[in-house]
Design a protein around this motif. Structure first.
Motif, PDB file in Angstrom:
ATOM      1  N   GLU A 179       0.768  -1.312   0.010  1.00 51.55           N
ATOM      2  CA  GLU A 179      -0.129   0.045   0.026  1.00 51.55           C
ATOM      3  C   GLU A 179       0.857   1.387   0.076  1.00 51.55           C
ATOM      4  OE1 GLU A 179      -2.599  -0.363   3.532  1.00 51.55           O
ATOM      5  OE2 GLU A 179      -4.051  -1.632   2.399  1.00 51.55           O
ATOM      6  N   LYS A 180       2.077   1.248   0.661  1.00 47.70           N
ATOM      7  CA  LYS A 180       2.834   2.470   0.840  1.00 47.70           C
ATOM      8  C   LYS A 180       3.696   2.759  -0.466  1.00 47.70           C
ATOM      9  CE  LYS A 180       5.522   5.123   3.892  1.00 47.70           C
ATOM     10  NZ  LYS A 180       6.292   5.019   5.225  1.00 47.70           N
ATOM     11  N   TYR A 181       4.255   1.395  -0.863  1.00 49.05           N
ATOM     12  CA  TYR A 181       5.003   1.759  -2.007  1.00 49.05           C
ATOM     13  C   TYR A 181       4.773   0.799  -3.063  1.00 49.05           C
ATOM     14  CZ  TYR A 181       8.240   3.099   2.120  1.00 49.05           C
ATOM     15  OH  TYR A 181       8.957   3.420   3.242  1.00 49.05           O
ATOM     16  N   PRO A 182       3.710   1.152  -3.900  1.00 42.09           N
ATOM     17  CA  PRO A 182       3.075   0.363  -4.699  1.00 42.09           C
ATOM     18  C   PRO A 182       4.175  -0.012  -5.948  1.00 42.09           C
ATOM     19  CG  PRO A 182       1.980   2.613  -4.985  1.00 42.09           C
ATOM     20  CD  PRO A 182       3.055   2.626  -3.626  1.00 42.09           C
ATOM     21  N   GLN A 183       5.027   0.750  -6.163  1.00 36.79           N
ATOM     22  CA  GLN A 183       6.099   0.630  -6.979  1.00 36.79           C
ATOM     23  C   GLN A 183       7.079  -0.438  -6.922  1.00 36.79           C
ATOM     24  OE1 GLN A 183       6.551   2.902  -4.725  1.00 36.79           O
ATOM     25  NE2 GLN A 183       8.382   3.696  -4.648  1.00 36.79           N
ATOM     26  N   ILE A 184       7.070  -1.038  -5.430  1.00 40.23           N
ATOM     27  CA  ILE A 184       7.929  -2.218  -5.340  1.00 40.23           C
ATOM     28  C   ILE A 184       7.171  -3.566  -5.199  1.00 40.23           C
ATOM     29  CG2 ILE A 184       8.856  -3.311  -3.100  1.00 40.23           C
ATOM     30  CD1 ILE A 184       9.457  -0.460  -2.057  1.00 40.23           C
ATOM     31  N   THR A 185       7.998  -4.570  -6.046  1.00 35.88           N
ATOM     32  CA  THR A 185       7.568  -5.861  -5.835  1.00 35.88           C
ATOM     33  C   THR A 185       7.703  -6.600  -4.517  1.00 35.88           C
ATOM     34  OG1 THR A 185       8.274  -6.029  -8.245  1.00 35.88           O
ATOM     35  CG2 THR A 185       8.085  -8.203  -7.207  1.00 35.88           C
ATOM     36  N   VAL A 186       6.749  -7.183  -4.218  1.00 35.76           N
ATOM     37  CA  VAL A 186       6.743  -7.906  -2.724  1.00 35.76           C
ATOM     38  C   VAL A 186       6.391  -9.235  -3.049  1.00 35.76           C
ATOM     39  CG1 VAL A 186       5.656  -8.208  -0.671  1.00 35.76           C
ATOM     40  CG2 VAL A 186       5.859  -5.731  -1.478  1.00 35.76           C
ATOM     41  N   LYS A 187       7.599 -10.043  -2.645  1.00 34.59           N
ATOM     42  CA  LYS A 187       7.480 -11.849  -2.803  1.00 34.59           C
ATOM     43  C   LYS A 187       7.137 -12.242  -1.241  1.00 34.59           C
ATOM     44  CE  LYS A 187      10.090 -12.263  -6.773  1.00 34.59           C
ATOM     45  NZ  LYS A 187      11.137 -12.918  -7.426  1.00 34.59           N
ATOM     46  N   LEU A 188       5.957 -12.737  -1.015  1.00 35.27           N
ATOM     47  CA  LEU A 188       5.801 -13.349   0.381  1.00 35.27           C
ATOM     48  C   LEU A 188       5.861 -14.975   0.366  1.00 35.27           C
ATOM     49  CD1 LEU A 188       4.631 -12.742   3.370  1.00 35.27           C
ATOM     50  CD2 LEU A 188       2.445 -12.587   2.182  1.00 35.27           C
ATOM     51  N   ASN A 189       6.662 -15.390   1.198  1.00 33.33           N
ATOM     52  CA  ASN A 189       6.763 -16.568   1.391  1.00 33.33           C
ATOM     53  C   ASN A 189       6.766 -17.133   2.847  1.00 33.33           C
ATOM     54  OD1 ASN A 189       7.628 -19.210   0.101  1.00 33.33           O
ATOM     55  ND2 ASN A 189       9.283 -19.150   1.310  1.00 33.33           N
ATOM     56  N   HIS A 190       5.763 -18.195   2.896  1.00 31.14           N
ATOM     57  CA  HIS A 190       5.520 -18.564   4.426  1.00 31.14           C
ATOM     58  C   HIS A 190       6.331 -20.209   4.442  1.00 31.14           C
ATOM     59  CE1 HIS A 190       2.824 -15.630   5.585  1.00 31.14           C
ATOM     60  NE2 HIS A 190       2.295 -15.750   4.506  1.00 31.14           N
ATOM     61  N   ASP A 191       7.559 -20.153   4.924  1.00 28.92           N
ATOM     62  CA  ASP A 191       8.219 -21.181   4.893  1.00 28.92           C
ATOM     63  C   ASP A 191       7.735 -22.483   5.566  1.00 28.92           C
ATOM     64  OD1 ASP A 191       9.852 -19.395   3.847  1.00 28.92           O
ATOM     65  OD2 ASP A 191      11.851 -19.549   5.158  1.00 28.92           O
ATOM     66  N   GLU A 192       7.008 -22.472   6.475  1.00 30.73           N
ATOM     67  CA  GLU A 192       6.234 -23.573   7.318  1.00 30.73           C
ATOM     68  C   GLU A 192       5.196 -23.716   6.983  1.00 30.73           C
ATOM     69  OE1 GLU A 192       8.682 -25.511   8.545  1.00 30.73           O
ATOM     70  OE2 GLU A 192      10.164 -23.894   8.654  1.00 30.73           O
ATOM     71  N   GLN A 193       4.375 -22.792   6.029  1.00 29.78           N
ATOM     72  CA  GLN A 193       2.970 -23.153   5.854  1.00 29.78           C
ATOM     73  C   GLN A 193       3.051 -22.723   4.359  1.00 29.78           C
ATOM     74  OE1 GLN A 193       0.614 -23.773   8.146  1.00 29.78           O
ATOM     75  NE2 GLN A 193       2.299 -23.850   9.588  1.00 29.78           N
ATOM     76  N   PRO A 194       3.557 -23.697   3.616  1.00 34.12           N
ATOM     77  CA  PRO A 194       3.600 -23.325   2.307  1.00 34.12           C
ATOM     78  C   PRO A 194       2.261 -23.138   1.308  1.00 34.12           C
ATOM     79  CG  PRO A 194       4.067 -25.427   2.678  1.00 34.12           C
ATOM     80  CD  PRO A 194       4.072 -24.943   3.718  1.00 34.12           C
ATOM     81  N   GLN A 195       0.921 -23.831   2.078  1.00 32.58           N
ATOM     82  CA  GLN A 195      -0.182 -23.853   1.369  1.00 32.58           C
ATOM     83  C   GLN A 195      -0.727 -22.254   1.430  1.00 32.58           C
ATOM     84  OE1 GLN A 195       0.273 -24.808   4.475  1.00 32.58           O
ATOM     85  NE2 GLN A 195      -1.110 -24.133   5.837  1.00 32.58           N
ATOM     86  N   LEU A 196      -0.157 -21.406   2.088  1.00 35.93           N
ATOM     87  CA  LEU A 196      -0.527 -19.931   2.250  1.00 35.93           C
ATOM     88  C   LEU A 196       0.258 -19.240   1.265  1.00 35.93           C
ATOM     89  CD1 LEU A 196      -0.660 -19.613   6.200  1.00 35.93           C
ATOM     90  CD2 LEU A 196      -2.422 -20.216   4.714  1.00 35.93           C
ATOM     91  N   ASN A 197       1.325 -19.710   0.560  1.00 35.95           N
ATOM     92  CA  ASN A 197       2.115 -18.736  -0.318  1.00 35.95           C
ATOM     93  C   ASN A 197       1.344 -18.229  -1.498  1.00 35.95           C
ATOM     94  OD1 ASN A 197       4.224 -19.150   1.482  1.00 35.95           O
ATOM     95  ND2 ASN A 197       5.195 -20.756   0.173  1.00 35.95           N
ATOM     96  N   ASN A 198       1.723 -17.045  -1.872  1.00 33.99           N
ATOM     97  CA  ASN A 198       1.113 -16.275  -2.804  1.00 33.99           C
ATOM     98  C   ASN A 198       1.994 -15.205  -3.165  1.00 33.99           C
ATOM     99  OD1 ASN A 198      -0.975 -14.625  -4.215  1.00 33.99           O
ATOM    100  ND2 ASN A 198      -1.818 -13.777  -2.537  1.00 33.99           N
ATOM    101  N   TYR A 199       2.543 -15.575  -4.238  1.00 32.42           N
ATOM    102  CA  TYR A 199       3.802 -14.538  -4.793  1.00 32.42           C
ATOM    103  C   TYR A 199       2.713 -13.722  -5.809  1.00 32.42           C
ATOM    104  CZ  TYR A 199       7.323 -17.217  -3.231  1.00 32.42           C
ATOM    105  OH  TYR A 199       8.483 -17.835  -2.348  1.00 32.42           O
ATOM    106  N   VAL A 200       3.129 -12.352  -5.665  1.00 37.36           N
ATOM    107  CA  VAL A 200       2.498 -11.080  -6.380  1.00 37.36           C
ATOM    108  C   VAL A 200       3.468 -10.620  -7.426  1.00 37.36           C
ATOM    109  CG1 VAL A 200       1.269  -9.021  -6.233  1.00 37.36           C
ATOM    110  CG2 VAL A 200       0.374 -10.858  -4.857  1.00 37.36           C
TER     111      VAL A 200
END
Length: 137
Positions: free
Chosen positions: A116-137
């Protein structure tokens, strides 16, 4: 050139702090174990930090909101600096005992804050112990 921020939730018990594969060899590692653990409450044991009941617990019964405000202020200093200097990568890690509740919640909230604060940035989110939650944008 653009900045990519890689955010991890992890377990101190299972895998430890994730390695920074970018070659920078660093970033932030925030320890969420000082926050009350919803995993010790029977009804939350099988849930994660993405479940609304766990989120409500963390937001109303713990110091997590205060913790995250401090994290936001701290990472914003680096993000602003990295953008000004055309850096390409920053890693932000959140750890807790099992990598299921507190770290997942914190990683999700900081990812949302950065998007929200930095829309120009690419954010990759990785839940190492909960891979079913991973959602790369």
């Amino acid at each position: 050139m653009s900045l990519t921020i890689e955010i991890h939730s992890f377990s101190y018990k299972k895998g430890g702090i994730p390695k920074d594969e970018s070659g920078n060899g660093g970033g932030f590692a925030f320890d969420c174990r000082g926050i009350l653990n919803p995993g010790r409450v029977e009804e939350y044991k099988l849930q994660t930090g993405c479940d609304s009941a766990v989120q409500e617990y963390l937001e109303t019964k713990t110091e997590m909101p205060k913790f995250l405000e401090l994290v936001k202020n701290l990472v914003s200093i680096n993000i602003d600096n990295y953008l000004a200097r055309d850096f390409e990568h920053l890693q932000i890690n959140f750890g807790c005992t099992g990598g299921q509740h507190r770290s997942v919640y914190a990683a999700e909230k900081i990812a949302t804050f950065i998007r929200e604060k930095y829309p120009q940035i690419t954010v990759k989110l990785n839940h190492d112990e909960q891979p079913q939650l991973n959602n790369y944008v």
